[in-house]
Design a protein around this motif. Sequence first.
Motif, short mmCIF file in Angstrom:
data_model
loop_
_atom_site.label_atom_id
_atom_site.label_comp_id
_atom_site.label_asym_id
_atom_site.label_seq_id
_atom_site.Cartn_x
_atom_site.Cartn_y
_atom_site.Cartn_z
N PHE A 1 -1.45 3.78 -2.03
CA PHE A 1 -0.54 4.21 -0.97
C PHE A 1 -1.28 5.04 0.08
CE2 PHE A 1 2.26 7.46 0.83
CZ PHE A 1 3.19 6.66 1.46
N GLU A 2 -2.11 5.97 -0.36
CA GLU A 2 -2.82 6.82 0.58
C GLU A 2 -3.85 6.04 1.39
OE1 GLU A 2 -4.23 10.18 -1.69
OE2 GLU A 2 -2.19 10.95 -1.96
N GLN A 3 -4.51 5.08 0.75
CA GLN A 3 -5.45 4.24 1.48
C GLN A 3 -4.71 3.38 2.52
OE1 GLN A 3 -7.64 1.24 -0.76
NE2 GLN A 3 -9.36 1.46 0.64
N GLU A 4 -3.56 2.85 2.13
CA GLU A 4 -2.75 2.04 3.06
C GLU A 4 -2.29 2.89 4.24
OE1 GLU A 4 -0.83 -1.53 4.28
OE2 GLU A 4 -2.24 -1.19 2.66
N ILE B 1 -1.04 15.01 4.80
CA ILE B 1 0.31 14.51 5.04
C ILE B 1 1.11 14.66 3.76
CG2 ILE B 1 1.70 12.49 5.63
CD1 ILE B 1 -0.71 11.49 7.23
N THR B 2 2.26 15.28 3.87
CA THR B 2 3.14 15.46 2.72
C THR B 2 4.11 14.29 2.65
OG1 THR B 2 3.00 17.85 3.05
CG2 THR B 2 4.79 17.04 1.66
N TYR B 3 4.24 13.72 1.46
CA TYR B 3 5.18 12.62 1.27
C TYR B 3 5.82 12.74 -0.11
CZ TYR B 3 1.29 10.53 -1.34
OH TYR B 3 0.29 10.30 -2.23
N PRO B 4 7.03 12.22 -0.26
CA PRO B 4 7.70 12.28 -1.56
C PRO B 4 6.92 11.51 -2.62
CG PRO B 4 9.27 11.73 0.16
CD PRO B 4 7.91 11.64 0.77
N GLU B 5 6.89 12.02 -3.83
CA GLU B 5 6.12 11.38 -4.90
C GLU B 5 6.66 10.00 -5.26
OE1 GLU B 5 7.56 12.97 -9.14
OE2 GLU B 5 6.75 14.55 -7.86
#
Length: 84
Positions: free
Chosen positions: A24-27, A7-11
């Motif tokens: 954040f990724e675990q959530e 999944i691509t997300y803004p930094e």
Amino acid sequence: MSHQLTITYPETFPDALQQTREQFEQEAQWAMAVKLFEMKRLSSGMAAALIGTDRVSFLLNLNRYGVPMIDLTEAELLSDLDNA
């Protein structure tokens, strides 16, 4: 065999939530597993496996997302009680 989802997300997302990238990724993984469980698309065991935890830990953490462990209608509950 297992597959991987990217999944691509803004930094800036982790900072906006005051989390590290790992947090954040675990959530995000937990949120996906919980939502699929809530939609009755995955069992609790399958959802737990998706995020790499045990079923009991998954179920005990559902309250963090406002999702009940057991989601029965009154009629289903009464039927279960009658059959107990």
